[in-house]
Design a protein around this motif. Structure first.
Motif, PDB file in Angstrom:
ATOM      1  N   CYS A   1      32.482  13.511  34.710  1.00  0.00           N
ATOM      2  CA  CYS A   1      32.424  14.971  34.681  1.00  0.00           C
ATOM      3  C   CYS A   1      33.327  15.453  33.558  1.00  0.00           C
ATOM      4  N   ILE A   2      32.887  16.433  32.840  1.00  0.00           N
ATOM      5  CA  ILE A   2      33.697  16.981  31.748  1.00  0.00           C
ATOM      6  C   ILE A   2      34.653  18.010  32.331  1.00  0.00           C
ATOM      7  N   ALA A   3      35.940  17.770  32.143  1.00  0.00           N
ATOM      8  CA  ALA A   3      36.964  18.696  32.629  1.00  0.00           C
ATOM      9  C   ALA A   3      37.108  19.859  31.638  1.00  0.00           C
ATOM     10  N   PRO A   4      37.464  21.029  32.122  1.00  0.00           N
ATOM     11  CA  PRO A   4      37.683  22.156  31.204  1.00  0.00           C
ATOM     12  C   PRO A   4      38.943  21.923  30.370  1.00  0.00           C
ATOM     13  N   HIS A   5      39.000  22.576  29.236  1.00  0.00           N
ATOM     14  CA  HIS A   5      40.180  22.498  28.368  1.00  0.00           C
ATOM     15  C   HIS A   5      41.386  23.001  29.162  1.00  0.00           C
ATOM     16  N   SER A   6      42.455  22.220  29.187  1.00  0.00           N
ATOM     17  CA  SER A   6      43.571  22.569  30.070  1.00  0.00           C
ATOM     18  C   SER A   6      44.845  22.967  29.344  1.00  0.00           C
ATOM     19  N   ASN A   7      44.855  22.956  28.034  1.00  0.00           N
ATOM     20  CA  ASN A   7      46.067  23.313  27.311  1.00  0.00           C
ATOM     21  C   ASN A   7      45.713  24.296  26.195  1.00  0.00           C
ATOM     22  N   PRO A   8      45.334  25.516  26.573  1.00  0.00           N
ATOM     23  CA  PRO A   8      44.897  26.483  25.565  1.00  0.00           C
ATOM     24  C   PRO A   8      46.054  26.987  24.712  1.00  0.00           C
ATOM     25  N   SER A   9      45.727  27.409  23.514  1.00  0.00           N
ATOM     26  CA  SER A   9      46.730  28.008  22.625  1.00  0.00           C
ATOM     27  C   SER A   9      47.080  29.401  23.126  1.00  0.00           C
ATOM     28  N   GLU A  10      48.358  29.695  23.082  1.00  0.00           N
ATOM     29  CA  GLU A  10      48.786  31.030  23.509  1.00  0.00           C
ATOM     30  C   GLU A  10      48.464  32.066  22.433  1.00  0.00           C
TER      31      GLU A  10
ATOM     32  N   ILE B   1      45.761   6.540  17.077  1.00  0.00           N
ATOM     33  CA  ILE B   1      46.662   7.670  16.851  1.00  0.00           C
ATOM     34  C   ILE B   1      45.832   8.920  16.620  1.00  0.00           C
ATOM     35  N   SER B   2      46.056   9.925  17.446  1.00  0.00           N
ATOM     36  CA  SER B   2      45.349  11.184  17.219  1.00  0.00           C
ATOM     37  C   SER B   2      46.122  11.991  16.186  1.00  0.00           C
ATOM     38  N   THR B   3      45.379  12.588  15.272  1.00  0.00           N
ATOM     39  CA  THR B   3      45.984  13.391  14.208  1.00  0.00           C
ATOM     40  C   THR B   3      45.371  14.791  14.232  1.00  0.00           C
ATOM     41  N   ARG B   4      46.002  15.659  13.484  1.00  0.00           N
ATOM     42  CA  ARG B   4      45.489  17.016  13.308  1.00  0.00           C
ATOM     43  C   ARG B   4      45.659  17.397  11.860  1.00  0.00           C
ATOM     44  N   ARG B   5      44.932  18.407  11.444  1.00  0.00           N
ATOM     45  CA  ARG B   5      45.143  18.955  10.102  1.00  0.00           C
ATOM     46  C   ARG B   5      46.528  19.594  10.073  1.00  0.00           C
ATOM     47  N   PRO B   6      47.186  19.587   8.907  1.00  0.00           N
ATOM     48  CA  PRO B   6      48.572  20.072   8.837  1.00  0.00           C
ATOM     49  C   PRO B   6      48.803  21.454   9.444  1.00  0.00           C
ATOM     50  N   GLU B   7      47.984  22.429   9.082  1.00  0.00           N
ATOM     51  CA  GLU B   7      48.185  23.797   9.593  1.00  0.00           C
ATOM     52  C   GLU B   7      48.037  23.834  11.110  1.00  0.00           C
ATOM     53  N   SER B   8      47.033  23.163  11.606  1.00  0.00           N
ATOM     54  CA  SER B   8      46.781  23.113  13.048  1.00  0.00           C
ATOM     55  C   SER B   8      47.946  22.441  13.782  1.00  0.00           C
ATOM     56  N   TRP B   9      48.430  21.335  13.238  1.00  0.00           N
ATOM     57  CA  TRP B   9      49.541  20.615  13.856  1.00  0.00           C
ATOM     58  C   TRP B   9      50.810  21.470  13.862  1.00  0.00           C
ATOM     59  N   LEU B  10      51.086  22.119  12.722  1.00  0.00           N
ATOM     60  CA  LEU B  10      52.280  22.966  12.640  1.00  0.00           C
ATOM     61  C   LEU B  10      52.207  24.133  13.620  1.00  0.00           C
ATOM     62  N   ARG B  11      51.043  24.768  13.726  1.00  0.00           N
ATOM     63  CA  ARG B  11      50.894  25.885  14.676  1.00  0.00           C
ATOM     64  C   ARG B  11      51.106  25.419  16.103  1.00  0.00           C
ATOM     65  N   SER B  12      50.565  24.267  16.432  1.00  0.00           N
ATOM     66  CA  SER B  12      50.734  23.727  17.777  1.00  0.00           C
ATOM     67  C   SER B  12      52.202  23.415  18.068  1.00  0.00           C
ATOM     68  N   CYS B  13      52.855  22.750  17.131  1.00  0.00           N
ATOM     69  CA  CYS B  13      54.284  22.426  17.311  1.00  0.00           C
ATOM     70  C   CYS B  13      55.123  23.694  17.413  1.00  0.00           C
ATOM     71  N   TYR B  14      54.823  24.661  16.560  1.00  0.00           N
ATOM     72  CA  TYR B  14      55.569  25.920  16.570  1.00  0.00           C
ATOM     73  C   TYR B  14      55.424  26.618  17.918  1.00  0.00           C
ATOM     74  N   SER B  15      54.200  26.723  18.406  1.00  0.00           N
ATOM     75  CA  SER B  15      53.966  27.376  19.703  1.00  0.00           C
ATOM     76  C   SER B  15      54.712  26.655  20.813  1.00  0.00           C
ATOM     77  N   HIS B  16      54.619  25.334  20.816  1.00  0.00           N
ATOM     78  CA  HIS B  16      55.303  24.549  21.847  1.00  0.00           C
ATOM     79  C   HIS B  16      56.815  24.748  21.759  1.00  0.00           C
ATOM     80  N   ASN B  17      57.354  24.688  20.557  1.00  0.00           N
ATOM     81  CA  ASN B  17      58.799  24.845  20.402  1.00  0.00           C
ATOM     82  C   ASN B  17      59.274  26.246  20.752  1.00  0.00           C
ATOM     83  N   LEU B  18      58.466  27.264  20.454  1.00  0.00           N
ATOM     84  CA  LEU B  18      58.829  28.616  20.896  1.00  0.00           C
ATOM     85  C   LEU B  18      58.919  28.680  22.419  1.00  0.00           C
ATOM     86  N   ARG B  19      57.985  27.969  23.077  1.00  0.00           N
ATOM     87  CA  ARG B  19      57.940  28.020  24.534  1.00  0.00           C
ATOM     88  C   ARG B  19      59.080  27.244  25.183  1.00  0.00           C
TER      89      ARG B  19
END
Length: 151
Positions: free
Chosen positions: A103-112, A14-32
């Motif tokens: 091969c290392i792929a570039p980051h494909s889901n940047p934060s807005e 299970i991948s996890t994130r720190r609370p603030e980071s997770w909330l910001r990611s969810c918020y950005s996604h939900n806004l979109r």
């Protein structure tokens, strides 16, 4: 994961994130993707308990009995060039020589950026139809992504 040549054991990673980071990611996604109009401060208050992903992992462990559960902090995993693949590959017992062939792929889901999030929020609160708002947000994100590629 194989115990020997014939047996397998279900293992959860299970991948996890720190609370603030997770909330910001969810918020950005939900806004979109939704017509969310809450500020981040309000969103954070509403979902603060859900952001305790360590507790979620503990709860999962208590429900799955002897099944191994591995929590992988994304912030730590992304310090490695292979990101989340690295700890998953280690859990699966993949040979280290495999990495030499990848091969290392570039980051494909940047934060807005905050300006784009503000545009999403404004569009979400508008009186335009859902289809129009969806198209506005899509076009704005596409334009932003195109400026990133040209940078």
């Amino acid at each position: 994961m194989p115990l020997d040549g014939n047996q397998w054991v279900l293992t959860l990673a299970i991948s996890t994130r720190r609370p603030e980071s997770w909330l910001r990611s969810c918020y950005s996604h939900n806004l979109r993707v939704l017509r969310l109009t809450d500020s981040f401060a309000d969103y954070k208050k509403t979902y603060a308990l859900a952001a305790n992903l360590d507790q979620v992992v503990t709860d999962i462990r208590s429900k799955v009995g002897q099944t191994p559960v591995h929590a992988i902090a994304m912030e730590d995993a992304f310090l490695h060039p292979y990101g989340l693949f690295f700890p998953i590959a280690n859990l699966a017992g993949l040979p280290r020589t495999l990495f030499d062939e990848l091969c290392i792929a570039p980051h494909s889901n940047p934060s807005e950026p905050s300006e784009l999030l503000a545009l999403y929020r404004e569009a979400n609160g508008s009186e335009f139809s859902n289809t129009t708002v969806k198209n506005m947000k899509y076009d704005a994100r596409l334009a932003w992504l195109n400026t990133r590629e040209g940078a």
